[in-house]
Scaffold this motif. Structure first.
Motif, mmCIF file in Angstrom:
data_model
loop_
_atom_site.group_PDB
_atom_site.id
_atom_site.type_symbol
_atom_site.label_atom_id
_atom_site.label_comp_id
_atom_site.label_asym_id
_atom_site.label_seq_id
_atom_site.Cartn_x
_atom_site.Cartn_y
_atom_site.Cartn_z
ATOM 1 N N ASP A 40 0.858 -1.183 0.000
ATOM 2 C CA ASP A 40 0.000 0.000 0.000
ATOM 3 C C ASP A 40 0.889 1.227 0.000
ATOM 4 O O ASP A 40 2.110 1.115 0.059
ATOM 5 N N HIS A 45 5.899 5.379 1.308
ATOM 6 C CA HIS A 45 6.335 6.449 2.219
ATOM 7 C C HIS A 45 7.533 5.979 3.058
ATOM 8 O O HIS A 45 8.499 6.713 3.244
ATOM 9 N N ALA A 155 -12.481 5.629 -4.857
ATOM 10 C CA ALA A 155 -13.201 4.382 -4.565
ATOM 11 C C ALA A 155 -12.555 3.147 -5.186
ATOM 12 O O ALA A 155 -12.844 2.021 -4.778
ATOM 13 N N VAL A 159 -7.661 1.624 -0.143
ATOM 14 C CA VAL A 159 -8.574 1.953 0.960
ATOM 15 C C VAL A 159 -10.009 2.062 0.430
ATOM 16 O O VAL A 159 -10.963 1.579 1.053
ATOM 17 N N GLY A 160 -10.154 2.677 -0.744
ATOM 18 C CA GLY A 160 -11.477 2.954 -1.288
ATOM 19 C C GLY A 160 -12.313 1.709 -1.541
ATOM 20 O O GLY A 160 -13.522 1.708 -1.283
ATOM 21 N N VAL A 177 -16.136 7.702 -6.607
ATOM 22 C CA VAL A 177 -15.467 8.536 -7.618
ATOM 23 C C VAL A 177 -14.176 7.830 -8.034
ATOM 24 O O VAL A 177 -13.375 7.437 -7.176
ATOM 25 N N GLY A 216 -8.638 9.914 -2.379
ATOM 26 C CA GLY A 216 -7.752 10.026 -3.542
ATOM 27 C C GLY A 216 -7.882 11.368 -4.214
ATOM 28 O O GLY A 216 -8.889 12.057 -4.070
ATOM 29 N N GLY A 217 -6.833 11.763 -4.952
ATOM 30 C CA GLY A 217 -6.840 13.070 -5.608
ATOM 31 C C GLY A 217 -6.543 14.142 -4.580
ATOM 32 O O GLY A 217 -6.288 13.846 -3.410
ATOM 33 N N GLY A 238 -6.657 10.689 2.812
ATOM 34 C CA GLY A 238 -5.353 10.744 2.146
ATOM 35 C C GLY A 238 -5.400 11.576 0.896
ATOM 36 O O GLY A 238 -6.314 12.374 0.691
ATOM 37 N N GLY A 239 -4.420 11.364 0.058
ATOM 38 C CA GLY A 239 -4.230 12.169 -1.148
ATOM 39 C C GLY A 239 -2.746 12.428 -1.265
ATOM 40 O O GLY A 239 -2.125 12.822 -0.290
ATOM 41 N N GLU A 240 -2.189 12.126 -2.419
ATOM 42 C CA GLU A 240 -0.739 12.232 -2.586
ATOM 43 C C GLU A 240 -0.368 13.527 -3.297
ATOM 44 O O GLU A 240 -0.990 13.890 -4.288
ATOM 45 N N PHE A 269 -7.714 11.816 10.199
ATOM 46 C CA PHE A 269 -7.241 10.897 11.242
ATOM 47 C C PHE A 269 -6.036 10.118 10.716
ATOM 48 O O PHE A 269 -5.782 10.067 9.518
ATOM 49 N N GLY A 313 -0.276 4.319 -10.632
ATOM 50 C CA GLY A 313 -1.741 4.444 -10.561
ATOM 51 C C GLY A 313 -2.513 3.386 -11.331
ATOM 52 O O GLY A 313 -3.685 3.552 -11.616
HETATM 53 N N1 LIG Z 1 -5.083 8.511 7.194
HETATM 54 C C1 LIG Z 1 -4.407 7.381 7.225
HETATM 55 O O1 LIG Z 1 -4.021 6.894 8.292
HETATM 56 C C2 LIG Z 1 -4.133 6.657 5.951
HETATM 57 C C3 LIG Z 1 -4.005 5.247 5.952
HETATM 58 C C4 LIG Z 1 -3.812 4.595 4.731
HETATM 59 C C5 LIG Z 1 -3.683 5.357 3.551
HETATM 60 N N2 LIG Z 1 -3.752 6.715 3.628
HETATM 61 C C6 LIG Z 1 -3.624 7.528 2.411
HETATM 62 O O2 LIG Z 1 -4.814 7.356 1.652
HETATM 63 C C7 LIG Z 1 -4.530 7.580 0.279
HETATM 64 C C8 LIG Z 1 -5.096 6.448 -0.544
HETATM 65 O O3 LIG Z 1 -4.431 5.242 -0.204
HETATM 66 P P1 LIG Z 1 -4.677 3.951 -1.084
HETATM 67 O O4 LIG Z 1 -3.849 2.888 -0.472
HETATM 68 O O5 LIG Z 1 -6.125 3.744 -1.260
HETATM 69 O O6 LIG Z 1 -4.003 4.409 -2.471
HETATM 70 P P2 LIG Z 1 -4.197 3.800 -3.919
HETATM 71 O O7 LIG Z 1 -4.511 2.351 -3.832
HETATM 72 O O8 LIG Z 1 -3.043 4.232 -4.714
HETATM 73 O O9 LIG Z 1 -5.506 4.528 -4.456
HETATM 74 C C9 LIG Z 1 -5.482 5.878 -4.801
HETATM 75 C C10 LIG Z 1 -6.862 6.258 -5.297
HETATM 76 O O10 LIG Z 1 -6.865 7.652 -5.603
HETATM 77 C C11 LIG Z 1 -7.663 7.832 -6.751
HETATM 78 N N3 LIG Z 1 -7.368 9.083 -7.422
HETATM 79 C C12 LIG Z 1 -6.209 9.479 -7.977
HETATM 80 N N4 LIG Z 1 -6.363 10.711 -8.507
HETATM 81 C C13 LIG Z 1 -7.649 11.083 -8.281
HETATM 82 C C14 LIG Z 1 -8.414 12.235 -8.574
HETATM 83 N N5 LIG Z 1 -7.882 13.279 -9.209
HETATM 84 N N6 LIG Z 1 -9.707 12.290 -8.171
HETATM 85 C C15 LIG Z 1 -10.258 11.245 -7.503
HETATM 86 N N7 LIG Z 1 -9.582 10.125 -7.189
HETATM 87 C C16 LIG Z 1 -8.297 10.047 -7.578
HETATM 88 C C17 LIG Z 1 -7.331 6.615 -7.595
HETATM 89 O O11 LIG Z 1 -8.362 6.425 -8.539
HETATM 90 P P3 LIG Z 1 -8.051 6.035 -10.062
HETATM 91 O O12 LIG Z 1 -6.964 4.978 -9.991
HETATM 92 O O13 LIG Z 1 -9.351 5.527 -10.576
HETATM 93 O O14 LIG Z 1 -7.519 7.260 -10.719
HETATM 94 C C18 LIG Z 1 -7.294 5.510 -6.552
HETATM 95 O O15 LIG Z 1 -8.588 5.006 -6.315
HETATM 96 C C19 LIG Z 1 -3.006 7.726 0.186
HETATM 97 O O16 LIG Z 1 -2.694 9.087 0.133
HETATM 98 C C20 LIG Z 1 -2.512 7.104 1.474
HETATM 99 O O17 LIG Z 1 -1.275 7.615 1.876
HETATM 100 C C21 LIG Z 1 -3.984 7.364 4.786
#
Ligand SMILES: NC(=O)c1ccc[n+]([C@@H]2O[C@H](COP(=O)([O-])OP(=O)(O)OC[C@H]3O[C@@H](n4cnc5c(N)ncnc54)[C@H](OP(=O)(O)O)[C@@H]3O)[C@@H](O)[C@H]2O)c1
Length: 332
Positions: A40, A45, A155, A159-160, A177, A216-217, A238-240, A269, A313
């Protein structure tokens, strides 16, 4: 044992598959014979040491403290420390470990749970971090109720895909989304509606949502708030971004500062993987409410390739790493 190691922070190209010593189990620890590991964003990171504050949080200031990469794990208990009560040699487990991209990994007792009976090791290995984050977002932060209109941005990701299924299990009307090529995936995991962000802006429609999970995004806070009902709840998960210091966390900070002054609840959180949440996820999985979505499984030696695939991605849901098991042949 074979392990994927990194001695300096940097890109996936700096990862090596090396023969290193098997870790020794401490009194409250468990040695897991790794059958599969999960990938993930957190692994990226830890690998890059970015954004910088994560180094202060314990990964090591100048160089990685633990050279073995990987956290999410599924495998079989090989040995237990003297103080371990809940697990025995031979138990099948899943959770987080210190360095799961290896044939053996050490885990704390409170970070493991029995593996869901209906999952393979690869499926179980992709649950812990993303599943627990989604659970904490949906249940604890957003407190989603039956009948609420919920928007999940990101989604189709790690995570989504769990968040969509968990929100549906709680009886919400879910809109996901994602990008064009993943619309079918998001529909297939139960979303009632899907917004393709390449063609449509979720904030420019007439729909307003009781709860929004931003996973995401990097939509601006004002953009997100526009799609939220006046008393709605926004949880930024999140969001990178490329930010080396804040890495996109500035949105979260602004949301927390603004929240007390507006009718909407704006929050964020930091998730933590705990045994009790792994058990909740195991029960939901065994009841058929949640199923991990695996896009691809890479072998241990392909860990760098797997990370590139994630960061570019491409992933639809989760990515697993099958670990060569010297005792039982190759699992991939
Ligand atoms: N708060 C916390 O403790 C915590 C814990 C875990 C993860 N996170 C963070 O949560 C985020 C997501 O993690 P993940 O593991 O799910 O990552 P991931 O598997 O890489 O998924 C990223 C998602 O973002 C979407 N996305 C990218 N650009 C977008 C945009 N412009 N508009 C809408 N959606 C967009 C992607 O959709 P498409 O592929 O369809 O473009 C994909 O569904 C990361 O930043 C991660 O660091 C935070």
């Amino acid at each position: 044992m074979q392990a994927i190691v990194h001695y300096e922070y940097g890109s996936a190209d700096g990862l090596e598959l090396k023969e290193i010593d098997k870790p020794e189990v401490g009194s409250s620890e468990i040695l897991v014979r790794v059958r599969a590991a999960g990938l993930d964003r957190g692994v990226w990171h830890v690998m890059t040491g970015l954004p910088y504050p994560i180094r202060l949080a314990g990964t090591g200031l100048r160089a990685p403290k633990n050279p073995v990469l990987g956290m999410d794990v599924a495998g079989v208990v090989e040995a237990v420390g003297n103080d371990v009560r809940r697990f025995h040699v031979g138990d099948e487990v899943f959770g987080v470990a210190k360095g799961s991209y290896a044939e053996y990994a050490i885990a704390r007792e409170d970070k493991l749970a029995p593996k869901p009976a209906n999952l393979t090791f690869e499926q179980a290995a992709v649950v812990p971090t993303s599943g627990a984050t989604a659970l904490q977002a949906v249940r604890d932060k957003a407190r989603i109720q039956s009948g609420q209109k919920v928007l999940i941005i990101g989604a189709s990701g790690g995570v989504g895909t769990y968040a969509v299924q968990l929100a549906k299990a709680l009886g919400a009307e879910v809109t996901g989304v994602c990008s064009t090529t993943k619309v079918d995936l998001v529909r297939s995991i139960g979303a009632d509606h899907v917004v393709d962000y390449k063609r449509e802006d979720f904030a420019e429609t007439e729909h307003r949502y009781d709860v929004m999970l931003d996973i995401g995004g990097n939509s601006s806070l004002s953009h997100l708030r526009r799609a939220l009902t006046p008393k709605g709840t926004l949880v930024i998960t999140g969001g990178e971004t490329d930010g080396r210091w804040l890495g996109g966390v500035d949105r979260q900070l602004r949301a927390m500062m603004l929240s007390p002054f507006v009718g909407q609840k704006l929050g964020t959180f930091v998730a933590s993987v705990r045994a009790e949440d792994l058990i909740v996820l195991k029960e939901l999985i065994e009841a058929g409410n949640v199923t991990p979505v695996i896009d691809r499984t890479f072998s241990l030696s392909e860990a760098a390739k797997a990370i590139h695939y994630l960061v570019e991605g491409h992933a639809r849901g989760k990515i697993a790493i099958a670990v060569h098991d010297i005792n039982e042949g190759v699992t991939e």
